[in-house]
Write a protein that holds these residues in place. Sequence first.
Motif, PDB file in Angstrom:
ATOM      1  N   GLU A  17       0.860  -1.183   0.000  1.00  0.00           N
ATOM      2  CA  GLU A  17       0.000   0.000   0.000  1.00  0.00           C
ATOM      3  C   GLU A  17       0.897   1.234   0.000  1.00  0.00           C
ATOM      4  O   GLU A  17       1.811   1.349   0.811  1.00  0.00           O
ATOM      5  CB  GLU A  17      -0.906   0.015   1.231  1.00  0.00           C
ATOM      6  N   VAL A  18       0.623   2.131  -0.941  1.00  0.00           N
ATOM      7  CA  VAL A  18       1.412   3.362  -1.073  1.00  0.00           C
ATOM      8  C   VAL A  18       0.470   4.526  -1.330  1.00  0.00           C
ATOM      9  O   VAL A  18      -0.711   4.333  -1.636  1.00  0.00           O
ATOM     10  CB  VAL A  18       2.449   3.262  -2.221  1.00  0.00           C
ATOM     11  N   SER A  19       1.000   5.729  -1.226  1.00  0.00           N
ATOM     12  CA  SER A  19       0.188   6.907  -1.517  1.00  0.00           C
ATOM     13  C   SER A  19      -0.221   6.904  -2.986  1.00  0.00           C
ATOM     14  O   SER A  19       0.528   6.447  -3.853  1.00  0.00           O
ATOM     15  CB  SER A  19       0.948   8.181  -1.158  1.00  0.00           C
ATOM     16  N   ALA A  20      -1.415   7.396  -3.239  1.00  0.00           N
ATOM     17  CA  ALA A  20      -1.961   7.408  -4.611  1.00  0.00           C
ATOM     18  C   ALA A  20      -1.329   8.561  -5.385  1.00  0.00           C
ATOM     19  O   ALA A  20      -1.860   9.672  -5.421  1.00  0.00           O
ATOM     20  CB  ALA A  20      -3.477   7.527  -4.569  1.00  0.00           C
ATOM     21  N   GLU A  21      -0.177   8.283  -5.966  1.00  0.00           N
ATOM     22  CA  GLU A  21       0.550   9.271  -6.768  1.00  0.00           C
ATOM     23  C   GLU A  21       1.604   8.546  -7.588  1.00  0.00           C
ATOM     24  O   GLU A  21       1.684   7.326  -7.566  1.00  0.00           O
ATOM     25  CB  GLU A  21       1.195  10.325  -5.861  1.00  0.00           C
TER      26      GLU A  21
END
Length: 140
Positions: free
Chosen positions: A57-61
């Motif tokens: 899971e990572v930041s949406a960018e």
Amino acid sequence: MARQCKYAAVIIASLLLLSACFGPTGKVRIKTDIDNAQLLIDGEVTSSIGKDFIEIEVSAEQHLFEVKALSEDEEWRYYGSEELLIPEDATLEKQIYTQSKATEKRLRRLALEAKQREADNLAEKVKREFLRRQAQEEGQ
């Protein structure tokens, strides 16, 4: 009063930074074409990666995903990278392919082997010439 304003400004700035850290996220299922590699996201080592999918899971960018590995004999270096835009509240699936490059250790070994073959060839040539001359002397 000025001191209270400074504290309030620091608190507000901290809250804004924290909210940016907990912004929208997405997931990526990712694998590579080799085992026992390192996965870097935006230059930071995050986990090991291999031929089976892992989910992160990572930041949406936009993120730069890199795979790095060194062969067990340390003669090959593997590298691959992909720049991916992670969608919000979704899962992206990707395989990163690597390319191999010979290390200095391999290049030194190959150069040494080439010199050894050259020396062996020269020794064989000298031996044949010695035997030829010996046979010639015995024939006289």
